[in-house]
Motif scaffolding. Structure first.
Motif, PDB file in Angstrom:
ATOM      1  N   THR A  51     -22.740  -8.198   9.305  1.00 10.85           N
ATOM      2  CA  THR A  51     -23.243  -9.574   9.235  1.00 10.85           C
ATOM      3  C   THR A  51     -24.766  -9.588   9.346  1.00 10.85           C
ATOM      4  O   THR A  51     -25.448 -10.342   8.629  1.00 10.85           O
ATOM      5  CB  THR A  51     -22.600 -10.426  10.346  1.00 10.85           C
ATOM      6  OG1 THR A  51     -21.180 -10.428  10.152  1.00 10.85           O
ATOM      7  CG2 THR A  51     -23.121 -11.853  10.338  1.00 10.85           C
ATOM      8  N   LYS A  53     -26.730  -7.200   8.384  1.00 13.16           N
ATOM      9  CA  LYS A  53     -27.215  -6.704   7.090  1.00 13.16           C
ATOM     10  C   LYS A  53     -27.267  -7.850   6.071  1.00 13.16           C
ATOM     11  O   LYS A  53     -28.250  -8.023   5.348  1.00 13.16           O
ATOM     12  CB  LYS A  53     -26.307  -5.568   6.591  1.00 13.16           C
ATOM     13  CG  LYS A  53     -26.786  -4.894   5.317  1.00 13.16           C
ATOM     14  CD  LYS A  53     -25.842  -3.752   4.959  1.00 13.16           C
ATOM     15  CE  LYS A  53     -26.285  -3.022   3.717  1.00 13.16           C
ATOM     16  NZ  LYS A  53     -27.363  -2.067   3.992  1.00 13.16           N
ATOM     17  N   LYS A  54     -26.217  -8.669   6.042  1.00 12.82           N
ATOM     18  CA  LYS A  54     -26.179  -9.823   5.140  1.00 12.82           C
ATOM     19  C   LYS A  54     -27.279 -10.820   5.513  1.00 12.82           C
ATOM     20  O   LYS A  54     -27.964 -11.357   4.637  1.00 12.82           O
ATOM     21  CB  LYS A  54     -24.809 -10.486   5.194  1.00 12.82           C
ATOM     22  CG  LYS A  54     -24.665 -11.656   4.248  1.00 12.82           C
ATOM     23  CD  LYS A  54     -23.293 -12.297   4.350  1.00 12.82           C
ATOM     24  CE  LYS A  54     -23.101 -13.422   3.343  1.00 12.82           C
ATOM     25  NZ  LYS A  54     -24.226 -14.311   3.140  1.00 12.82           N
ATOM     26  N   ASP A  58     -30.209 -12.088   3.112  1.00 15.93           N
ATOM     27  CA  ASP A  58     -30.330 -13.526   2.829  1.00 15.93           C
ATOM     28  C   ASP A  58     -31.593 -14.140   3.420  1.00 15.93           C
ATOM     29  O   ASP A  58     -31.782 -15.354   3.336  1.00 15.93           O
ATOM     30  CB  ASP A  58     -29.119 -14.285   3.396  1.00 15.93           C
ATOM     31  CG  ASP A  58     -27.821 -13.946   2.680  1.00 15.93           C
ATOM     32  OD1 ASP A  58     -27.879 -13.338   1.586  1.00 15.93           O
ATOM     33  OD2 ASP A  58     -26.748 -14.284   3.213  1.00 15.93           O
TER      34      ASP A  58
END
Length: 107
Positions: A51, A53-54, A58
């Protein structure tokens, strides 16, 4: 801000290092609540390396400190939920130490 982008690039590199670290395995994805239905009784703010990393991809973090706070939350959650001498807890202690050393090297 080019300086901030450079710092986030270093965070991404560090995150990649901790994700492939031999002690990274328990923290790569969210805890399976079907297998651990009581998890949310112990952990107020679930977070995992995948998460994070996302969130980095983003551009969800306003600062490097926000990134570090999420990584540290992974280890706080581990210490609150996992048996103290369990393999996950031991992995969390080692990976936390690795993260803190590498993070301090970022300056």
């Amino acid at each position: 801000d080019p300086k901030l982008n450079a710092k986030f690039a270093m965070c991404q590199k560090l995150l990649d290092e901790i994700m492939i670290h031999e002690d990274g395995w328990p923290f790569l994805e969210p805890v399976d609540l079907a297998e651990n239905p009581e998890y949310l009784h112990f952990v107020q703010r679930p977070i995992d390396l995948g998460t994070i990393k996302k969130n980095l991809a983003d551009r969800a973090y306003e600062s490097v400190e926000d990134f570090a706070a999420d990584v540290r939350q992974v280890f706080i959650n581990c210490s609150e939920y996992c048996r103290p001498r369990g393999k996950e807890a031991r992995a969390g202690v080692r990976l936390s130490a690795f993260f803190e050393t590498r993070y301090s090297d970022l300056g």
